[in-house]
Design a protein around this motif. Structure first.
Motif, PDB file in Angstrom:
ATOM      1  N   HIS A  92      21.882   1.504   6.957  1.00 38.43           N
ATOM      2  CA  HIS A  92      22.811   0.379   7.114  1.00 38.43           C
ATOM      3  C   HIS A  92      23.059  -0.292   5.770  1.00 38.43           C
ATOM      4  O   HIS A  92      24.188  -0.596   5.408  1.00 38.43           O
ATOM      5  N   ASN A  93      21.965  -0.509   5.021  1.00 33.67           N
ATOM      6  CA  ASN A  93      22.041  -1.092   3.677  1.00 33.67           C
ATOM      7  C   ASN A  93      20.921  -0.482   2.856  1.00 33.67           C
ATOM      8  O   ASN A  93      19.767  -0.893   2.979  1.00 33.67           O
ATOM      9  N   PRO A  94      21.199   0.499   2.020  1.00 37.30           N
ATOM     10  CA  PRO A  94      20.128   1.190   1.288  1.00 37.30           C
ATOM     11  C   PRO A  94      19.361   0.301   0.319  1.00 37.30           C
ATOM     12  O   PRO A  94      18.301   0.706  -0.166  1.00 37.30           O
ATOM     13  N   LYS A  95      19.848  -0.905   0.036  1.00 30.45           N
ATOM     14  CA  LYS A  95      19.125  -1.813  -0.852  1.00 30.45           C
ATOM     15  C   LYS A  95      18.193  -2.743  -0.088  1.00 30.45           C
ATOM     16  O   LYS A  95      17.491  -3.552  -0.687  1.00 30.45           O
ATOM     17  N   GLN A  96      18.180  -2.623   1.226  1.00 33.61           N
ATOM     18  CA  GLN A  96      17.261  -3.431   2.035  1.00 33.61           C
ATOM     19  C   GLN A  96      15.854  -2.825   2.070  1.00 33.61           C
ATOM     20  O   GLN A  96      14.869  -3.543   1.928  1.00 33.61           O
ATOM     21  N   PRO A  97      15.701  -1.506   2.214  1.00 37.07           N
ATOM     22  CA  PRO A  97      14.356  -0.909   2.218  1.00 37.07           C
ATOM     23  C   PRO A  97      13.773  -0.787   0.813  1.00 37.07           C
ATOM     24  O   PRO A  97      14.507  -0.737  -0.190  1.00 37.07           O
ATOM     25  N   VAL A  98      12.457  -0.729   0.756  1.00 28.96           N
ATOM     26  CA  VAL A  98      11.712  -0.467  -0.480  1.00 28.96           C
ATOM     27  C   VAL A  98      10.596   0.511  -0.128  1.00 28.96           C
ATOM     28  O   VAL A  98       9.856   0.286   0.836  1.00 28.96           O
ATOM     29  N   PHE A  99      10.475   1.606  -0.871  1.00 32.43           N
ATOM     30  CA  PHE A  99       9.414   2.587  -0.651  1.00 32.43           C
ATOM     31  C   PHE A  99       8.377   2.455  -1.770  1.00 32.43           C
ATOM     32  O   PHE A  99       8.737   2.489  -2.958  1.00 32.43           O
ATOM     33  N   THR A 100       7.112   2.316  -1.394  1.00 27.71           N
ATOM     34  CA  THR A 100       6.040   2.245  -2.388  1.00 27.71           C
ATOM     35  C   THR A 100       4.900   3.161  -1.943  1.00 27.71           C
ATOM     36  O   THR A 100       4.407   3.028  -0.821  1.00 27.71           O
ATOM     37  N   LEU A 101       4.498   4.075  -2.781  1.00 26.42           N
ATOM     38  CA  LEU A 101       3.399   4.981  -2.447  1.00 26.42           C
ATOM     39  C   LEU A 101       2.111   4.413  -3.013  1.00 26.42           C
ATOM     40  O   LEU A 101       1.983   4.251  -4.229  1.00 26.42           O
ATOM     41  N   ASP A 102       1.139   4.123  -2.152  1.00 22.73           N
ATOM     42  CA  ASP A 102      -0.046   3.410  -2.644  1.00 22.73           C
ATOM     43  C   ASP A 102      -1.344   3.722  -1.916  1.00 22.73           C
ATOM     44  O   ASP A 102      -2.423   3.508  -2.447  1.00 22.73           O
ATOM     45  N   HIS A 103      -1.298   4.250  -0.708  1.00 26.20           N
ATOM     46  CA  HIS A 103      -2.510   4.330   0.093  1.00 26.20           C
ATOM     47  C   HIS A 103      -3.427   5.493  -0.280  1.00 26.20           C
ATOM     48  O   HIS A 103      -4.609   5.300  -0.542  1.00 26.20           O
ATOM     49  N   ASP A 104      -2.876   6.696  -0.281  1.00 24.52           N
ATOM     50  CA  ASP A 104      -3.709   7.901  -0.447  1.00 24.52           C
ATOM     51  C   ASP A 104      -3.441   8.561  -1.795  1.00 24.52           C
ATOM     52  O   ASP A 104      -3.411   9.788  -1.907  1.00 24.52           O
ATOM     53  N   ILE A 105      -3.284   7.758  -2.827  1.00 28.34           N
ATOM     54  CA  ILE A 105      -2.819   8.294  -4.109  1.00 28.34           C
ATOM     55  C   ILE A 105      -3.879   9.118  -4.833  1.00 28.34           C
ATOM     56  O   ILE A 105      -3.547   9.863  -5.763  1.00 28.34           O
ATOM     57  N   GLN A 106      -5.147   8.997  -4.431  1.00 27.81           N
ATOM     58  CA  GLN A 106      -6.170   9.854  -5.043  1.00 27.81           C
ATOM     59  C   GLN A 106      -6.167  11.256  -4.441  1.00 27.81           C
ATOM     60  O   GLN A 106      -6.826  12.160  -4.968  1.00 27.81           O
ATOM     61  N   ASN A 107      -5.450  11.438  -3.366  1.00 25.33           N
ATOM     62  CA  ASN A 107      -5.375  12.728  -2.675  1.00 25.33           C
ATOM     63  C   ASN A 107      -4.384  13.630  -3.404  1.00 25.33           C
ATOM     64  O   ASN A 107      -3.169  13.467  -3.281  1.00 25.33           O
ATOM     65  N   ARG A 108      -4.893  14.584  -4.161  1.00 22.72           N
ATOM     66  CA  ARG A 108      -4.042  15.472  -4.953  1.00 22.72           C
ATOM     67  C   ARG A 108      -3.860  16.833  -4.300  1.00 22.72           C
ATOM     68  O   ARG A 108      -3.504  17.809  -4.967  1.00 22.72           O
ATOM     69  N   THR A 109      -4.066  16.894  -2.997  1.00 24.52           N
ATOM     70  CA  THR A 109      -3.866  18.167  -2.313  1.00 24.52           C
ATOM     71  C   THR A 109      -2.379  18.519  -2.300  1.00 24.52           C
ATOM     72  O   THR A 109      -1.507  17.648  -2.401  1.00 24.52           O
ATOM     73  N   GLU A 110      -2.110  19.806  -2.150  1.00 24.66           N
ATOM     74  CA  GLU A 110      -0.726  20.271  -2.128  1.00 24.66           C
ATOM     75  C   GLU A 110       0.054  19.618  -0.989  1.00 24.66           C
ATOM     76  O   GLU A 110       1.226  19.251  -1.147  1.00 24.66           O
ATOM     77  N   LYS A 111      -0.611  19.421   0.149  1.00 16.88           N
ATOM     78  CA  LYS A 111       0.052  18.834   1.314  1.00 16.88           C
ATOM     79  C   LYS A 111       0.478  17.390   1.041  1.00 16.88           C
ATOM     80  O   LYS A 111       1.613  16.999   1.344  1.00 16.88           O
TER      81      LYS A 111
END
Length: 703
Positions: A92-111
């Motif tokens: 609807h408005n692409p400037k309304q959402p914000v994506f932040t990756l933060d929870h499992d950042i130590q997980n370096r598995t391919e998946k």
């Protein structure tokens, strides 16, 4: 003269008169004949849509809201799936959402790396603001980048979105279905919670080593009988000025653990100056180009348009805490509601094996500096692991530049990337069986940070650092060979009280305020009334695992006919046999607590239950229920009367009462035989979602 100097010159007169303007506004409000609004109601008013121009948002109202921003983190992947399932092709408005990756950042598995890449590509495809792993914890990024500003409504699919209240925003959690709905339509529904007024009196005794963390751990431990459960909290009083902005963020963050849905601080001189300082920093960093959200112009506009609670605003509860009587506090073990003054635990000589300075609660620059001041020239005790992670890459760069980050590392601290990690039981350094840890995080639930047979305590960054060096829970004052906290602080409990308590919802006949909170007209297809026999579940804190067992949760092809056979299985195996389609289920307080499990609502629907009444609901359960088409309403007086009526009867978990209840949807009245009870009116927003059969179906009709 720089932009900052010009801004400060313009502000000088305005800031000096801020208190007078507040008092004047409150005087004008008190002279008004119309019922006043709280600050929370006024902010919600700004973001409520599809209501008449003269509509006033009130506590208890079901409304459509169009948030300023919506943040999702690692769970963006799950929201993407929902977004696609409902058939949405664009935002609807692409400037309304914000994506932040933060929870499992130590997980370096391919998946996991593939998952992260998929989220990044999705953001690029739709033009959504994206912050990769390592940029920082989502809540910190939201504040640093101005996605939550004073008087805005910013939501997140994470329970600690309360943190935005530290900068006078209304931050509140949503569930994943809501996030997908906002992506597709720009809006979701919200029931405005009861509002509690918390007056902070006096000032913190800094010479005792007291910090903002001690304020919220004290509040959690002192008011530990669900006083603010599912409330929005407004912090007021002279004590607010003694808390810096970082401390306000800490307190607001942990209102979640206190049981609240939001914790909002006011705009004052200290916050305005903090924003102008940040605007100047961003201006210089961007080569003289103003930040799109945090700019001197935007902050000046906020100051010119202050929002203040009306003098005649109605609060569900009023509490107070005298900050001058607060001492360093520690929560635990394994509960935020179990709290004690630090001196009591220091006397117990409790050894630790792990210490943590991580999380969105207490890993900002001021927190890291407080810890560095304690460890300076010292080493972490043998046998202790001390983990540190900055709240964001910006925070880490700041303390690297000033040197405190390296002081912690020289003392033996173990660095982790800017993100969540051990706070939520992910990555390096989790507690092992039998270990004891002390942390500057927000939660110490049993097993959350590691093994369920470990013990976790919460305290301030300085206490965590001192304990890491000493190898036991200890005050910084004792560690630094200063006067022991045992002798320098009073042994009495802080001065606190429940000043007043009013019903947050109508308890007899609906009040005028309640009547104005909902729409009298009915959405097409929404029933004017519901009638059924009352089935009473006399239990508080009935959790979602009791309602729908976890062993069935991930069986995606589990048919509805089977769901109704196992509903309430872990609570009462007889429930599925005695329940009849059309019954009205009545539970106790905090119905649906525990994990977010949509089947805990859909299983009751499968059994033919049209409505659930309870003293109170877990707000997450309420959202999941309405999002799946199950009506839930609070009616505490009915629960009290049923308990009184069956007090001497044989104990059963589920009771067919023989009494018929009729719920009048138009007037917000429940009739049970000869008695009448007020219930929250079902606003148009909730009606339309319920008629559609849930939020996903509602969204499909609007894209």
């Amino acid at each position: 003269m720089s932009t900052a100097h010009l801004a400060r010159t313009r502000r000088a007169g305005c800031i000096a008169s801020l208190r007078l303007r507040s008092e004047s506004a409150r005087s004008l409000a008190s002279a008004s004949a119309a019922p006043g609004q709280t600050l929370v109601e006024k902010i919600a008013q700004k973001y409520t849509v599809d209501v008449p121009s003269d509509y006033k948002v009130r506590q208890g109202a079901f409304v459509y809201v169009q948030p300023y921003h919506v943040m999702t983190h690692d769970n963006t992947g799950a929201v993407m799936s929902k977004f696609k399932e409902i058939g949405a092709a664009s935002f609807h408005n692409p400037k309304q959402p914000v994506f932040t990756l933060d929870h499992d950042i130590q997980n370096r598995t391919e998946k996991n790396l593939a998952k992260y890449k998929g989220i990044e590509n999705f953001a690029k495809q739709h033009g959504v603001d994206f912050y990769p792993a390592g940029r920082g914890i989502g809540h910190q990024v939201v504040v640093e980048e101005g996605y939550a500003l004073p008087y805005t409504l910013t939501v997140a699919s994470d329970s600690h979105s309360n943190m935005y209240g530290g900068v006078a925003a209304l931050g509140t959690p949503i569930v994943r279905t809501d996030a997908a709905a906002i992506w597709a339509t720009g809006r979701t529904w919200w029931q405005v919670p009861p509002v509690a007024r918390v007056e902070l009196r006096g000032s913190l005794r800094r010479e005792w080593g007291v910090s903002g963390k001690d304020v919220i751990t004290a509040l959690c431990g002192l008011f530990n009988h669900d006083e603010v459960l599912n409330h929005a909290v407004e912090f007021v009083g002279e004590g607010v000025t003694s808390l810096n902005v970082d401390e306000r963020l800490t307190v607001a963050n942990m209102t979640t653990e206190w049981g609240a849905l939001a914790g909002v601080f006011p705009v004052d001189n200290r916050l305005l100056q903090w924003y102008h300082d940040r605007a100047e920093l961003l201006l210089q960093r961007n080569g003289g180009k103003p930040h799109p959200r945090i700019s001197h112009e935007n902050i000046d506009s906020i100051e010119r348009n202050l929002l203040l609670p009306d003098a005649d605003a109605t609060y569900a509860k009023s509490l107070s805490l005298d900050l001058s009587t607060v001492v360093p506090w520690v929560s635990g073990p394994n509960s935020v509601k179990v709290s004690n003054p630090l001196d009591a635990l220091e006397r117990d000589n409790i050894p630790i094996q792990k210490a943590y300075l991580v999380s969105c609660t207490n890993s900002r620059a001021s927190d890291i500096r407080a810890a560095a001041a304690v460890v300076r020239g010292r080493k972490v005790a043998p046998g202790v692991e001390f983990y540190v992670a900055a709240a964001s890459s910006e925070v880490q760069q700041e303390v690297e530049k000033s040197g405190e980050w390296f002081e912690l590392l020289q003392a033996g601290a173990i660095p982790l990337p800017a993100g969540c990690g051990p706070c939520i039981g992910l990555g390096t350094g989790l507690l092992k069986e039998g270990e004891v840890g002390i942390s500057a995080t927000n939660r110490n639930f049993k097993g959350r940070m590691g093994h369920p047979k470990a013990l976790a305590y919460l305290s301030s960054p300085a206490v965590v650092a001192a304990s890491a060096v000493a190898g036991r829970i200890i005050s910084p004052a004792t560690l630094l060979n200063s006067t022991s906290v045992i002798s320098s602080t009073p042994s009495t409990r802080p001065a606190f009280e429940v000043v007043s308590t009013k019903s947050a919802q109508p308890t007899s006949a609906p009040s005028a305020a309640a009547a104005s909170s909902g729409s009298a007209d009915l959405a097409p297809g929404f029933p004017a009334s519901v009638t059924g026999e009352i089935v009473f579940l006399d239990v508080d804190n009935l959790n979602t695992d009791g309602i729908y067992p976890g062993k069935y949760t991930y069986q995606d092809d589990f048919p509805r006919e089977e769901m109704k056979k196992v509903v309430m299985e872990n609570y009462d195996e007889e429930f599925a046999k005695l329940i009849k389609p059309g019954d009205i289920v009545v539970g106790g307080t905090n119905f649906g607590t525990g994990s977010s499990r949509e089947q805990a609502a859909t299983a009751l629907l499968a059994a033919g239950i049209p409505v659930v009444l309870a003293g109170t609901f877990s707000e997450t359960y309420k959202r999941n229920a309405i999002n799946n088409g199950l009506l839930v309403l609070e009616c505490g007086d009915l629960v009290k009367d049923l308990r009184a009526e069956f007090a001497g009867a044989d104990k059963v978990k589920s009771r067919r009462t023989g009494a018929t209840g009729t719920l009048d949807m138009v007037n917000g009245v429940l009739k049970v035989e000869e008695r009448e009870y007020g219930v929250p009116k079902v606003g148009r927003a909730a009606q339309e979602i319920l008629v559609a059969g849930g939020l996903e179906s509602w969204v499909k009709t609007r894209i």
